[in-house]
Scaffold this motif. Structure first.
Motif, PDB file in Angstrom:
ATOM      1  N   ASN A  53       0.808  -1.215   0.000  1.00  0.00           N
ATOM      2  CA  ASN A  53       0.000   0.000   0.000  1.00  0.00           C
ATOM      3  C   ASN A  53       0.848   1.275   0.000  1.00  0.00           C
ATOM      4  OD1 ASN A  53      -3.122  -0.571   0.386  1.00  0.00           O
ATOM      5  ND2 ASN A  53      -2.001  -2.162   1.510  1.00  0.00           N
ATOM      6  N   LYS A  55       3.724   2.225   1.621  1.00  0.00           N
ATOM      7  CA  LYS A  55       4.481   2.780   2.738  1.00  0.00           C
ATOM      8  C   LYS A  55       5.984   2.684   2.449  1.00  0.00           C
ATOM      9  CE  LYS A  55       1.191   4.185   5.294  1.00  0.00           C
ATOM     10  NZ  LYS A  55       1.066   5.617   5.579  1.00  0.00           N
ATOM     11  N   GLU A  59       9.255   3.862   7.066  1.00  0.00           N
ATOM     12  CA  GLU A  59       8.059   3.685   7.890  1.00  0.00           C
ATOM     13  C   GLU A  59       7.900   2.221   8.313  1.00  0.00           C
ATOM     14  OE1 GLU A  59       4.707   6.830   6.542  1.00  0.00           O
ATOM     15  OE2 GLU A  59       5.475   5.565   4.911  1.00  0.00           O
ATOM     16  N   ASP A 115      -8.034   3.462  10.520  1.00  0.00           N
ATOM     17  CA  ASP A 115      -7.316   3.630   9.251  1.00  0.00           C
ATOM     18  C   ASP A 115      -5.826   3.401   9.507  1.00  0.00           C
ATOM     19  OD1 ASP A 115      -6.450   4.226   6.739  1.00  0.00           O
ATOM     20  OD2 ASP A 115      -6.949   6.361   6.809  1.00  0.00           O
ATOM     21  N   LEU A 117      -3.298   2.485   7.803  1.00  0.00           N
ATOM     22  CA  LEU A 117      -2.321   2.995   6.834  1.00  0.00           C
ATOM     23  C   LEU A 117      -1.991   4.463   7.075  1.00  0.00           C
ATOM     24  CD1 LEU A 117      -3.627   1.266   3.587  1.00  0.00           C
ATOM     25  CD2 LEU A 117      -1.526   0.729   4.827  1.00  0.00           C
ATOM     26  N   ASN A 118      -2.933   5.179   7.637  1.00  0.00           N
ATOM     27  CA  ASN A 118      -2.711   6.597   7.924  1.00  0.00           C
ATOM     28  C   ASN A 118      -2.623   6.874   9.419  1.00  0.00           C
ATOM     29  OD1 ASN A 118      -2.748   7.615   5.184  1.00  0.00           O
ATOM     30  ND2 ASN A 118      -4.931   7.076   5.173  1.00  0.00           N
ATOM     31  N   ASN A 119      -2.444   5.816  10.189  1.00  0.00           N
ATOM     32  CA  ASN A 119      -2.300   5.956  11.646  1.00  0.00           C
ATOM     33  C   ASN A 119      -1.208   5.006  12.112  1.00  0.00           C
ATOM     34  OD1 ASN A 119      -2.631   6.588  14.305  1.00  0.00           O
ATOM     35  ND2 ASN A 119      -4.809   6.078  14.407  1.00  0.00           N
TER      36      ASN A 119
END
Length: 450
Positions: A53, A55, A59, A115, A117-119
């Motif tokens: 996805n 990243k 990360e 979420d 992917l964004n957290n």
């Protein structure tokens, strides 16, 4: 008669682990599957999903680093488990239940990240918590195995445990990745939470020793055998650890484990770099072969790894395995002309990791047998910490070695550490060590006084 007086119906409790061989093997295998599930998801499936996805490597690396922190703290957790327990429910069982229940609750909490992917911060924090409970369960199960398993069953049990964990990792990686790709992160985490919830029935329904409480509010009492070996002071724990670890055989085991792991850490780091940079493989090619090798070795370890050690003896089998590993490393180093033959290199990797797995099973069983039961968790964890230090040191050695030597000589360096292990293991005498431990019990009867 259609009705029976319920007062005459008496439920017979299930046999305790100390009473039943099958239940011992089944329990430890099931609990190691429960360890493999979070390891497969946290270390492999989730990082792959993050990469898919978009990243960044930084990360993903930060996430893996945070998840790995609890494993470096095992040596702190272990004395706590030796010091504190609820003896009327068993010496190790309360800690196993703590770890297993913590896995369920932390997994369910992890599934609630809206979420991920964004957290990434929440994913790291809850990944750390899941990893903490996995480590707690791992330490407690190992301690229970040392306390409960007869010496002649430790090798076979270690084979089952190692294979079960491998199957748990493989299943969670394969199924977890598929579920995340097709249905999403939430359903993958919840699915495996349910599996772990089923496995908790094993320690929930089976006592360590007869007569102990099943739950805090049920009838039962502490086992005399558990009371006899339970320490009640920090001084007693660390004094006992000092005395037993520096017995000759125990200390030699520490040296052997460090040297073996040093070589293994070097090879584990060499192979992916060597196959990709020198042989031109894709990184996915190596990953697939490595996963296949681990699966094959785990299944073989479960089926015959422990049996061979029980039948021929730990020292003899470790010596045979190390000799074969040395021969394989020599063949790989000297037969450079075969490096472009994928079958040759693949065969080397699979055979090497099968032998490493069989050696690991034998080393774990040996370390268990050398443990003084009153501090079994702390002593066994110390051996594992020494091994982990060796793995890290071996991995760190690759850079300096590659600056000095070509690949064939880097591979050949593995032999140095394997030979140290091969020589050291010949000085392991379990009977002599057990006699010295018994002498410690006689000479220091006050060591358990809090």
């Amino acid at each position: 008669m259609l009705f029976v007086n319920s007062d005459k119906i008496k439920s017979k409790p299930l046999p305790s682990l100390s009473e039943n061989t099958f239940l011992r093997y089944f329990s430890f295998a099931a609990l190691y599957v429960a360890q493999g599930i979070p390891e497969g998801l946290l270390w492999y499936a989730i990082p792959a999903w993050l990469a898919m996805n978009g990243k960044s490597p930084a990360e993903i690396g930060s996430y893996v680093a945070v998840v790995g922190i609890p494993w470096s703290l095992k040596i702190i957790n272990a004395p706590i488990m030796d010091r504190f327990t609820y003896l009327s429910m068993g010496r190790r069982r309360p800690w196993v239940l703590f770890g297993q229940l913590g896995l369920i609750l932390s997994f369910l909490s992890m599934s609630l990240i809206a979420d991920p992917l964004n957290n990434m911060s929440a994913l790291m924090i809850l990944g750390f918590i899941v990893s903490f409970f996995e480590v707690s369960q791992d330490i407690a199960v190992d301690g229970m195995a040392i306390d409960i398993l007869p010496v002649d069953q430790q090798a076979r049990a270690n084979g089952l445990m190692w294979g079960s964990k491998t199957l748990g990792i493989s299943a969670s990686v394969a199924a977890g990745s598929w579920i995340m790709s097709h249905y999403g992160y939430f359903y993958a985490i919840v699915s495996f939470s349910l599996v772990i919830s089923v496995i908790i029935l094993v320690p929930l329904l089976l006592r360590e020793r007869p007569g102990e409480k099943l739950l805090p509010w049920t009838n039962g009492e502490a086992s005399k055998a558990a009371e006899k070996i339970q320490l009640h002071s920090w001084k007693g724990i660390f004094k006992s650890l000092y005395k037993v670890f520096f017995l000759p055989v125990s200390f030699i085991m520490g040296v052997a484990a460090f040297s073996y792991s040093f070589g293994r850490g070097l090879i584990d780091t060499v192979l992916p770099v060597f196959t990709v940079q020198e042989l031109g493989w894709a990184d996915t090619d190596y990953s697939q072969i490595f996963a296949t090798a681990n699966l094959i070795s785990g299944i073989l370890g479960m089926i015959i790894g422990g049996f061979l050690i029980d039948y021929f003896g730990k020292v003899r089998m470790i010596s045979i395995y190390m000799s074969l590993l040395i021969l394989l490393a020599c063949a790989m180093s000297f037969l450079k002309s075969f490096w472009q033959n994928d079958i040759f290199v693949t065969g080397f990797i699979i055979c090497f990791y099968i032998l490493l797995t069989f050696t690991n099973i034998a080393i774990f069983a040996s370390a268990m047998q050398l443990c003084w039961k009153r501090i079994s968790i702390t002593q066994f964890t110390l051996y594992m910490a020494i091994s982990n230090l060796g793995l890290a040191a071996g991995a760190a050695l690759l850079g300096p070695l590659k600056d000095l030597f070509n690949w064939e000589y880097v591979i050949l360096c593995y032999i140095v550490f394997a030979v140290v292990m091969l020589v050291a293991i010949r000085f392991i005498n379990f009977e002599k060590h057990q006699k010295r431990v018994e002498d410690l019990e006689i000479k220091h009867p006050d060591i358990n006084i809090g």
